[in-house]
Motif scaffolding. Structure first.
Motif, PDB file in Angstrom:
ATOM      1  N   ASN A 208       0.839  -1.097   0.059  1.00  0.00           N
ATOM      2  CA  ASN A 208       0.069   0.166  -0.011  1.00  0.00           C
ATOM      3  C   ASN A 208       0.721   1.350   0.131  1.00  0.00           C
ATOM      4  OD1 ASN A 208      -1.638   2.111   0.692  1.00  0.00           O
ATOM      5  ND2 ASN A 208      -2.811   0.999   2.051  1.00  0.00           N
ATOM      6  N   LYS A 209       1.027   1.823  -1.271  1.00  0.00           N
ATOM      7  CA  LYS A 209       2.087   3.041  -1.168  1.00  0.00           C
ATOM      8  C   LYS A 209       1.495   4.320  -0.384  1.00  0.00           C
ATOM      9  CE  LYS A 209       0.072   4.352  -5.835  1.00  0.00           C
ATOM     10  NZ  LYS A 209       0.157   4.447  -7.031  1.00  0.00           N
ATOM     11  N   TYR A 210       0.353   4.226  -0.007  1.00  0.00           N
ATOM     12  CA  TYR A 210      -0.013   5.549   0.988  1.00  0.00           C
ATOM     13  C   TYR A 210       0.053   5.261   2.341  1.00  0.00           C
ATOM     14  CZ  TYR A 210      -1.537   6.564  -3.711  1.00  0.00           C
ATOM     15  OH  TYR A 210      -1.679   6.760  -5.064  1.00  0.00           O
ATOM     16  N   LEU A 211       0.430   3.839   2.869  1.00  0.00           N
ATOM     17  CA  LEU A 211       0.435   3.636   4.272  1.00  0.00           C
ATOM     18  C   LEU A 211       1.840   3.348   4.819  1.00  0.00           C
ATOM     19  CD1 LEU A 211      -1.296   3.064   6.720  1.00  0.00           C
ATOM     20  CD2 LEU A 211      -1.495   0.885   6.103  1.00  0.00           C
ATOM     21  N   ILE A 212       2.247   4.094   5.736  1.00  0.00           N
ATOM     22  CA  ILE A 212       3.764   3.738   5.962  1.00  0.00           C
ATOM     23  C   ILE A 212       4.143   2.622   6.537  1.00  0.00           C
ATOM     24  CG2 ILE A 212       5.737   4.601   7.172  1.00  0.00           C
ATOM     25  CD1 ILE A 212       4.775   6.463   4.926  1.00  0.00           C
ATOM     26  N   PRO A 317       0.683  -8.298   5.694  1.00  0.00           N
ATOM     27  CA  PRO A 317       0.578  -9.453   4.822  1.00  0.00           C
ATOM     28  C   PRO A 317       0.608  -9.103   3.273  1.00  0.00           C
ATOM     29  CG  PRO A 317      -1.524  -8.942   5.904  1.00  0.00           C
ATOM     30  CD  PRO A 317      -0.823  -8.156   6.333  1.00  0.00           C
ATOM     31  N   ASN A 318       0.710 -10.047   2.433  1.00  0.00           N
ATOM     32  CA  ASN A 318       0.747  -9.831   1.171  1.00  0.00           C
ATOM     33  C   ASN A 318      -0.481 -10.144   0.202  1.00  0.00           C
ATOM     34  OD1 ASN A 318       1.457 -12.469   1.079  1.00  0.00           O
ATOM     35  ND2 ASN A 318       3.588 -11.999   0.003  1.00  0.00           N
ATOM     36  N   LYS A 319      -1.433 -10.968   1.203  1.00  0.00           N
ATOM     37  CA  LYS A 319      -2.528 -11.670   0.740  1.00  0.00           C
ATOM     38  C   LYS A 319      -3.577 -11.748   1.780  1.00  0.00           C
ATOM     39  CE  LYS A 319      -1.102 -16.237   1.214  1.00  0.00           C
ATOM     40  NZ  LYS A 319      -0.636 -17.825   0.645  1.00  0.00           N
ATOM     41  N   ASN A 320      -4.836 -11.839   1.584  1.00  0.00           N
ATOM     42  CA  ASN A 320      -5.704 -12.236   2.425  1.00  0.00           C
ATOM     43  C   ASN A 320      -5.819 -13.962   2.558  1.00  0.00           C
ATOM     44  OD1 ASN A 320      -6.894  -9.632   2.551  1.00  0.00           O
ATOM     45  ND2 ASN A 320      -8.511 -10.106   0.813  1.00  0.00           N
ATOM     46  N   GLY A 321      -6.245 -14.093   4.043  1.00  0.00           N
ATOM     47  CA  GLY A 321      -6.240 -15.506   4.333  1.00  0.00           C
ATOM     48  C   GLY A 321      -6.495 -15.647   5.899  1.00  0.00           C
ATOM     49  N   ASN A 346      -4.915 -17.222  13.966  1.00  0.00           N
ATOM     50  CA  ASN A 346      -5.683 -17.920  13.366  1.00  0.00           C
ATOM     51  C   ASN A 346      -7.046 -16.670  13.021  1.00  0.00           C
ATOM     52  OD1 ASN A 346      -4.875 -20.666  13.315  1.00  0.00           O
ATOM     53  ND2 ASN A 346      -5.250 -20.515  15.528  1.00  0.00           N
ATOM     54  N   SER A 347      -6.734 -15.530  13.052  1.00  0.00           N
ATOM     55  CA  SER A 347      -7.509 -14.661  12.586  1.00  0.00           C
ATOM     56  C   SER A 347      -7.687 -14.441  10.970  1.00  0.00           C
ATOM     57  CB  SER A 347      -7.316 -12.985  13.283  1.00  0.00           C
ATOM     58  OG  SER A 347      -7.324 -12.957  14.720  1.00  0.00           O
ATOM     59  N   MET A 348      -8.830 -13.976  10.544  1.00  0.00           N
ATOM     60  CA  MET A 348      -9.087 -13.837   9.094  1.00  0.00           C
ATOM     61  C   MET A 348      -8.514 -12.398   8.730  1.00  0.00           C
ATOM     62  SD  MET A 348      -9.788 -15.294   6.175  1.00  0.00           S
ATOM     63  CE  MET A 348     -10.584 -16.635   6.570  1.00  0.00           C
ATOM     64  N   VAL A 349      -7.594 -12.423   7.713  1.00  0.00           N
ATOM     65  CA  VAL A 349      -7.275 -11.150   7.284  1.00  0.00           C
ATOM     66  C   VAL A 349      -8.060 -11.038   5.990  1.00  0.00           C
ATOM     67  CG1 VAL A 349      -5.427  -9.974   5.969  1.00  0.00           C
ATOM     68  CG2 VAL A 349      -4.739 -11.345   7.901  1.00  0.00           C
ATOM     69  N   GLU A 350      -9.206  -9.721   5.591  1.00  0.00           N
ATOM     70  CA  GLU A 350      -9.740  -9.543   4.900  1.00  0.00           C
ATOM     71  C   GLU A 350      -9.466  -8.546   3.773  1.00  0.00           C
ATOM     72  OE1 GLU A 350     -13.374  -9.365   6.749  1.00  0.00           O
ATOM     73  OE2 GLU A 350     -13.849 -11.419   6.917  1.00  0.00           O
ATOM     74  N   ASP A 351      -8.449  -7.592   4.538  1.00  0.00           N
ATOM     75  CA  ASP A 351      -7.970  -6.464   3.759  1.00  0.00           C
ATOM     76  C   ASP A 351      -6.473  -6.373   4.192  1.00  0.00           C
ATOM     77  OD1 ASP A 351      -7.581  -4.240   2.391  1.00  0.00           O
ATOM     78  OD2 ASP A 351      -8.653  -3.163   3.747  1.00  0.00           O
ATOM     79  N   LEU A 353      -4.298  -5.044   2.392  1.00  0.00           N
ATOM     80  CA  LEU A 353      -3.526  -3.495   2.085  1.00  0.00           C
ATOM     81  C   LEU A 353      -3.484  -2.701   3.214  1.00  0.00           C
ATOM     82  CD1 LEU A 353      -4.671  -3.048  -1.548  1.00  0.00           C
ATOM     83  CD2 LEU A 353      -2.257  -3.714  -0.662  1.00  0.00           C
ATOM     84  N   SER A 354      -4.567  -3.083   4.136  1.00  0.00           N
ATOM     85  CA  SER A 354      -4.399  -2.018   5.300  1.00  0.00           C
ATOM     86  C   SER A 354      -4.375  -2.849   6.745  1.00  0.00           C
ATOM     87  CB  SER A 354      -5.865  -1.305   5.299  1.00  0.00           C
ATOM     88  OG  SER A 354      -6.813  -2.064   5.415  1.00  0.00           O
ATOM     89  N   THR A 355      -4.185  -3.941   6.966  1.00  0.00           N
ATOM     90  CA  THR A 355      -3.919  -4.742   8.232  1.00  0.00           C
ATOM     91  C   THR A 355      -2.689  -4.898   8.501  1.00  0.00           C
ATOM     92  OG1 THR A 355      -5.860  -6.142   7.265  1.00  0.00           O
ATOM     93  CG2 THR A 355      -4.261  -7.091   8.930  1.00  0.00           C
ATOM     94  N   GLN A 356      -2.428  -4.404   9.630  1.00  0.00           N
ATOM     95  CA  GLN A 356      -0.964  -4.662  10.324  1.00  0.00           C
ATOM     96  C   GLN A 356      -1.217  -5.835  11.403  1.00  0.00           C
ATOM     97  OE1 GLN A 356      -0.762  -0.789  12.306  1.00  0.00           O
ATOM     98  NE2 GLN A 356       0.275  -0.007  10.402  1.00  0.00           N
ATOM     99  N   VAL A 357      -0.246  -6.664  11.176  1.00  0.00           N
ATOM    100  CA  VAL A 357      -0.142  -7.777  12.229  1.00  0.00           C
ATOM    101  C   VAL A 357       0.452  -7.778  13.428  1.00  0.00           C
ATOM    102  CG1 VAL A 357       0.752 -10.295  12.507  1.00  0.00           C
ATOM    103  CG2 VAL A 357      -0.606  -9.477  10.278  1.00  0.00           C
ATOM    104  N   ALA A 358       1.560  -6.921  13.384  1.00  0.00           N
ATOM    105  CA  ALA A 358       2.389  -6.695  14.358  1.00  0.00           C
ATOM    106  C   ALA A 358       3.234  -5.368  14.193  1.00  0.00           C
ATOM    107  CB  ALA A 358       3.322  -7.833  14.777  1.00  0.00           C
ATOM    108  N   ILE A 359       3.841  -4.907  15.328  1.00  0.00           N
ATOM    109  CA  ILE A 359       4.947  -3.693  15.018  1.00  0.00           C
ATOM    110  C   ILE A 359       6.094  -4.455  15.713  1.00  0.00           C
ATOM    111  CG2 ILE A 359       5.579  -1.413  15.766  1.00  0.00           C
ATOM    112  CD1 ILE A 359       2.347  -0.906  15.799  1.00  0.00           C
ATOM    113  N   ILE A 360       7.059  -4.310  15.128  1.00  0.00           N
ATOM    114  CA  ILE A 360       8.550  -4.961  15.725  1.00  0.00           C
ATOM    115  C   ILE A 360       9.616  -3.867  15.412  1.00  0.00           C
ATOM    116  CG2 ILE A 360      10.386  -6.575  15.210  1.00  0.00           C
ATOM    117  CD1 ILE A 360       8.170  -8.534  14.350  1.00  0.00           C
TER     118      ILE A 360
END
Length: 384
Positions: A208-212, A317-321, A346-351, A353-360
């Motif tokens: 997503n080129k608009y989300l840092i 992520p780079n895809k939904n699932g 085990n959560s469902m990623v549905e978007d 391009l705007s989902t963050q899984v973690a901050i490291i």
């Protein structure tokens, strides 16, 4: 024990929640989203919408609140400014100034009028206002953050299509000259309208080129920094800004800094920790003290002799699932300073391009360009 009410409670607000507690405050958070992680860190939380000002006022009265501080969001900041002036507590710019700074078009108009370096732009009224444009141009809502509604278009057909999409999320749109350059963030602290501290970070996006997604410390040429500081202090003087933090996004092209965004609330996704890890300063405590009592002491005195090189990486992520786990390369595992997981396994990623899984946060002895360029292959979520 004095009480602070935070108009927010997301993971982005954790730095200010913890800093407030370290300063001796009892912290109460507000926010009606089930996924708000900040509530777990506060002393008490209310599951209400902080835009419901009548309900917020009721809690202020019931809890005998001493100070208000904003969460990491434009609506939260403006509500906090409005209530703080109404109740005569805290240290904030006047409401009209706050509205100007947090409305992207009004701020751009102010910069253009006062010869402050920013990309040119026009406000979208109707199709007559967009004739004879030079492409590419950037479409921006005036009142949204996080890249929402933003797009770069290269011709009239793309412009009309993108305007239709942007107008679904905001009824106020402006068009900005497209400048291709190095994107940096400049986090500063002003006292008596002069910069006393500054942190330069370079921002990188992923799919997503608009989300840092990633950020790390950087440097710019002295003449570029001098011009940027001069423009910021000019803004502070013209608007008579109170002591406190400033966070700007800036594009640099041919050593000229173009201010593209500005805010007086903390930057998101634990960015305050990047500043603190790199420079050894008490940035979050200084922000809390500025919002509340209006003065700071030694929060910026404990700077490291040499800045540390740390990458703050938002794992996306780079895809939904179905999200299963986070992969971290063996060569980075012993360099992880801090990890905050935002999504349950085990959560469902549905978007994606705007989902963050973690901050490291990952620490290195020095700038590591190879890791920066390959970070999304070295740390990534496993999606099935």
């Amino acid at each position: 024990m004095k009480k602070i009410l935070v108009l927010g409670g997301s993971h982005r607000d954790i730095p200010l929640i913890k800093a407030s507690q370290e300063l001796g405050y009892y912290v109460i958070t507000l926010g009606d989203r089930d996924y708000y992680l900040g509530h777990k860190y506060s002393n008490k939380s209310y599951k209400i919408n902080f835009n419901d000002l009548d309900e917020v006022k009721r809690i202020i009265k019931e809890e005998n609140i001493d100070f208000l501080i904003p969460g990491c969001g434009e609506e939260s900041y403006l509500n906090t400014v409005k209530l703080s002036h109404e109740l005569k507590i805290g240290n904030f710019d006047d409401l009209e100034t706050a509205k100007l700074l947090h409305n992207k078009w009004k701020f751009k108009e102010f910069c253009l009028k006062n010869d402050i370096s920013t990309p040119k732009g026009i406000f979208y009224k109707d199709n007559n206002s967009i004739k004879n444009l030079s492409y590419p141009v950037v479409i921006k809502p005036t009142n949204l953050s996080g890249g929402r509604g933003v797009d770069i278009v290269y011709n009239e057909k793309e412009l009309n299509s993108s305007l239709s999409e942007s107008l679904k999320v905001s009824d106020e749109i402006f068009l900005e000259e497209f400048i291709e350059g190095k994107l940096i963030a400049y986090s500063i602290f002003i006292v008596n309208q002069k910069i006393i501290y500054g942190f330069l970070g370079e921002d990188k996006t992923y799919l997503n080129k608009y989300l840092i997604a990633s950020a790390f410390p950087t440097n710019i040429r002295n003449n570029t920094l001098t011009k940027l500081k001069s423009d910021i202090e000019k803004i502070a003087g013209l608007l008579n800004l109170v002591n406190g933090m400033f966070h700007l996004q800036v594009l640099i092209k041919n050593d000229i800094p173009y201010i593209i965004d500005i805010t007086r609330r903390i930057p998101g996704d634990l960015y305050p920790y990047l500043i603190e890890y790199c420079d050894g300063v008490d940035y979050s405590k200084a922000v809390v003290k500025a919002y509340t009592i209006g003065t700071i002491s030694d929060e910026f005195d404990r700077k490291y002799d040499k800045q540390k090189f740390i990458i703050r990486h938002c794992v996306m992520p780079n895809k939904n699932g179905i999200y299963k786990d986070i992969y971290i390369s063996e060569r980075l595992k012993d360099k992880v300073l801090y990890k905050l997981e935002l999504l349950d396994k085990n959560s469902m990623v549905e978007d994606y391009l705007s989902t963050q899984v973690a901050i490291i946060f990952v620490q290195f002895d020095e700038l590591d360009k190879m890791t920066i360029d390959d970070i999304n292959n070295l740390i990534y979520p496993i999606i099935e």
